[in-house]
Scaffold this motif. Structure first.
Motif, PDB file in Angstrom:
ATOM      1  N   VAL A 157     -10.365 -30.541  -8.679  1.00  0.00           N
ATOM      2  CA  VAL A 157     -10.737 -31.500  -7.645  1.00  0.00           C
ATOM      3  C   VAL A 157      -9.447 -31.960  -6.971  1.00  0.00           C
ATOM      4  N   ILE A 158      -9.424 -31.861  -5.637  1.00  0.00           N
ATOM      5  CA  ILE A 158      -8.239 -32.237  -4.870  1.00  0.00           C
ATOM      6  C   ILE A 158      -8.503 -33.554  -4.147  1.00  0.00           C
ATOM      7  N   LYS A 159      -7.641 -34.523  -4.396  1.00  0.00           N
ATOM      8  CA  LYS A 159      -7.728 -35.817  -3.727  1.00  0.00           C
ATOM      9  C   LYS A 159      -6.349 -36.188  -3.199  1.00  0.00           C
ATOM     10  N   ASP A 160      -6.292 -36.484  -1.895  1.00  0.00           N
ATOM     11  CA  ASP A 160      -5.018 -36.803  -1.252  1.00  0.00           C
ATOM     12  C   ASP A 160      -3.991 -35.707  -1.488  1.00  0.00           C
ATOM     13  N   GLY A 161      -4.476 -34.456  -1.473  1.00  0.00           N
ATOM     14  CA  GLY A 161      -3.586 -33.306  -1.588  1.00  0.00           C
ATOM     15  C   GLY A 161      -3.149 -32.970  -2.998  1.00  0.00           C
ATOM     16  N   LYS A 162      -3.669 -33.687  -4.006  1.00  0.00           N
ATOM     17  CA  LYS A 162      -3.232 -33.462  -5.379  1.00  0.00           C
ATOM     18  C   LYS A 162      -4.436 -33.211  -6.289  1.00  0.00           C
ATOM     19  N   PRO A 163      -4.272 -32.327  -7.296  1.00  0.00           N
ATOM     20  CA  PRO A 163      -5.366 -32.111  -8.254  1.00  0.00           C
ATOM     21  C   PRO A 163      -5.508 -33.317  -9.181  1.00  0.00           C
ATOM     22  N   VAL A 164      -6.735 -33.803  -9.347  1.00  0.00           N
ATOM     23  CA  VAL A 164      -6.968 -34.987 -10.183  1.00  0.00           C
ATOM     24  C   VAL A 164      -7.915 -34.695 -11.344  1.00  0.00           C
ATOM     25  N   ASP A 165      -8.556 -33.519 -11.352  1.00  0.00           N
ATOM     26  CA  ASP A 165      -9.464 -33.182 -12.444  1.00  0.00           C
ATOM     27  C   ASP A 165      -9.756 -31.687 -12.359  1.00  0.00           C
ATOM     28  N   PHE A 166     -10.214 -31.117 -13.480  1.00  0.00           N
ATOM     29  CA  PHE A 166     -10.698 -29.736 -13.485  1.00  0.00           C
ATOM     30  C   PHE A 166     -12.171 -29.772 -13.836  1.00  0.00           C
ATOM     31  N   VAL A 167     -13.004 -29.143 -12.999  1.00  0.00           N
ATOM     32  CA  VAL A 167     -14.445 -29.358 -13.101  1.00  0.00           C
ATOM     33  C   VAL A 167     -15.228 -28.072 -12.858  1.00  0.00           C
ATOM     34  N   SER A 168     -16.540 -28.185 -13.056  1.00  0.00           N
ATOM     35  CA  SER A 168     -17.486 -27.153 -12.644  1.00  0.00           C
ATOM     36  C   SER A 168     -18.306 -27.684 -11.476  1.00  0.00           C
ATOM     37  N   PHE A 169     -18.508 -26.834 -10.469  1.00  0.00           N
ATOM     38  CA  PHE A 169     -19.352 -27.160  -9.326  1.00  0.00           C
ATOM     39  C   PHE A 169     -20.613 -26.307  -9.397  1.00  0.00           C
ATOM     40  N   LEU A 170     -21.757 -26.918  -9.225  1.00  0.00           N
ATOM     41  CA  LEU A 170     -23.055 -26.248  -9.298  1.00  0.00           C
ATOM     42  C   LEU A 170     -23.570 -26.031  -7.877  1.00  0.00           C
ATOM     43  N   ILE A 171     -23.784 -24.749  -7.513  1.00  0.00           N
ATOM     44  CA  ILE A 171     -24.062 -24.391  -6.120  1.00  0.00           C
ATOM     45  C   ILE A 171     -25.292 -23.482  -6.042  1.00  0.00           C
ATOM     46  N   PRO A 172     -26.238 -23.764  -5.121  1.00  0.00           N
ATOM     47  CA  PRO A 172     -27.442 -22.926  -4.984  1.00  0.00           C
ATOM     48  C   PRO A 172     -27.146 -21.619  -4.252  1.00  0.00           C
ATOM     49  N   ARG A 173     -28.017 -20.642  -4.456  1.00  0.00           N
ATOM     50  CA  ARG A 173     -27.826 -19.295  -3.896  1.00  0.00           C
ATOM     51  C   ARG A 173     -27.705 -19.311  -2.384  1.00  0.00           C
ATOM     52  N   SER A 174     -28.324 -20.254  -1.717  1.00  0.00           N
ATOM     53  CA  SER A 174     -28.266 -20.296  -0.251  1.00  0.00           C
ATOM     54  C   SER A 174     -26.890 -20.661   0.277  1.00  0.00           C
ATOM     55  N   ASP A 175     -26.008 -21.165  -0.597  1.00  0.00           N
ATOM     56  CA  ASP A 175     -24.710 -21.664  -0.153  1.00  0.00           C
ATOM     57  C   ASP A 175     -23.539 -20.761  -0.514  1.00  0.00           C
ATOM     58  N   TYR A 176     -23.793 -19.558  -1.009  1.00  0.00           N
ATOM     59  CA  TYR A 176     -22.679 -18.649  -1.305  1.00  0.00           C
ATOM     60  C   TYR A 176     -23.089 -17.212  -1.028  1.00  0.00           C
ATOM     61  N   ASN A 177     -22.087 -16.377  -0.866  1.00  0.00           N
ATOM     62  CA  ASN A 177     -22.293 -14.956  -0.660  1.00  0.00           C
ATOM     63  C   ASN A 177     -21.832 -14.191  -1.894  1.00  0.00           C
ATOM     64  N   ILE A 178     -22.467 -13.058  -2.138  1.00  0.00           N
ATOM     65  CA  ILE A 178     -22.055 -12.166  -3.214  1.00  0.00           C
ATOM     66  C   ILE A 178     -21.389 -10.942  -2.595  1.00  0.00           C
TER      67      ILE A 178
END
Length: 394
Positions: A157-178
């Motif tokens: 996670v980038i905030k004010d240009g700096k990484p502040v956490d390491f995370v997982s993002f959950l994304i539906p099929r309509s929002d990405y390409n394979i």
């Protein structure tokens, strides 16, 4: 203490056993397709496999981890690619159970059979914006993405240009390409293609911090209170990578015994391979190491689970031992496959035969980051000497 399987979980294992001949018969066509065919995914789904780690509130069995990995191991004895994808996709139901309740409703609210793929390596990032994150990146090696409706991708996670956490993002099929890039020598049937995400908004409730997971503070634990959801990520994730490789070793062993029982060695005056004493020595050595791999891997899972059921913490010593034995399981399995492959003669090289396919699939699985043996061993040694662990997969 041995796992006490529910009747539903045992039925899943019984159905998987009945399905194995079908999966073995389809293993070559799965490889040729370079992905898990929809009909194969449906066959696995119909056994109830994907419900094993799914919470009860969403129609799942929330079973113990040993039962889940036993199911993965059995699937991989028939088809390495199917076992690999099933384990990875199946474990994501465990991971989703740790997300917020709203995230779970987003995925399972209308259809509890929805499947999720992943790519956890930090190949992208999420920038903090109002209400969530703007996610961008190109995540490689998302096994089973073609049979999935959502994806979980890892990154900072980038905030004010700096990484502040390491995370997982959950994304539906309509929002990405394979991106179809999976042209490889082993695990060809896993369809481990690349996920491309561009300027996708992910609301805050569909983000899960790895720090929160490691601290036992994942929001999903409020409602999903079964002991399995308190298992360490550093045991669950690497075990998902090693277990199918151990399953492939069992599959290789079965195929090898059948092959050797029929084989005649022309170079040795027509000697039957099953009468060769050296062949039997190699067989015994491989069988012992394969069993040792599974006993240690499953035994550590059971020990951790038993502590959690008893309301106790899983000590770092056990977590480090589990990580040590997990990479050791992969090594033992592959060494055994190599020994059996070398003992099988030239006919085992033929395209379409199971022994060479298991050999290629297992070596492909070996290159996964979770199988970096030296890193895991160093972490164990650091723990023994009271030094900083230095391995995030613990």
């Amino acid at each position: 203490m041995a796992a006490q399987r529910s009747e539903a979980a045992q039925q899943v294992l019984d159905k998987i056993d009945a399905l194995l001949p079908e999966l073995a018969a389809r293993a070559q066509s799965t490889e040729d397709a370079r992905r898990i065919p929809d009909e194969v995914a449906t066959l696995v789904e119909e056994t109830g496999f994907f419900k094993l780690l799914q919470p009860e509130q969403w129609g799942g069995y929330q079973t113990d981890p040993v039962t889940f990995y036993e199911a993965v191991r059995r699937l991989a004895t028939a088809c390495g690619s199917t076992g690999w994808v099933a384990g990875i996709v199946g474990v994501h139901n465990w991971h989703l159970a740790l997300f917020s309740q709203q995230a779970q409703e987003d995925v399972w609210g209308e259809d509890t059979s929805v499947r999720i793929s992943s790519s956890y390596a930090p190949m992208g990032m999420g920038e903090v914006v109002e209400g969530g994150y703007k996610v961008n990146g190109s995540w490689a090696w998302s096994s089973g993405c073609d049979i999935a409706d959502w994806v979980v991708v890892g990154g900072p996670v980038i905030k004010d240009g700096k990484p502040v956490d390491f995370v997982s993002f959950l994304i539906p099929r309509s929002d990405y390409n394979i991106k179809d890039v999976w042209n490889v020598v082993g695990l060809r049937g896993t369809g481990s293609n690349t996920i491309e995400v561009k300027d996708v908004f992910v609301p805050t409730h569909r983000m899960l911090s790895f720090r929160a997971m490691s601290m036992g503070e994942a929001p999903g634990l409020e409602k999903n209170t079964a002991p399995v959801y308190k298992m360490p990520w550093g045991t669950i994730h690497p075990s998902t990578i090693s277990t199918p490789i151990v399953g492939m070793a069992y599959g290789t062993y079965t195929a090898h015994v059948e092959h050797q029982g029929k084989r005649v060695r022309a170079a040795y005056a027509g000697e039957k391979a099953k009468d060769d004493p050296f062949s039997k020595v190699r067989l015994a050595a491989a069988a012992s190491d394969i069993d040792a791999a599974w006993r240690q891997l499953s035994g550590n899972l059971q020990d951790e689970y038993d502590l959690i059921v008893a309301g106790e913490e899983v000590p770092m010593e056990l977590r480090l031992a589990a990580r040590r034995d997990q990479v050791r399981a992969t090594g033992r399995a592959i060494d055994s496959i190599d020994l059996l492959f070398e003992n099988s003669g030239a006919h085992a090289l033929e395209n379409g035969t199971p022994i060479q396919r298991f050999w290629r699939d297992a070596h492909a699985g070996r290159v996964h980051a979770a199988n970096d043996a030296e890193r895991a061993y160093v972490a164990f040694g650091n723990g023994e000497f009271g030094l900083p662990i230095g391995d995030t997969m613990v």
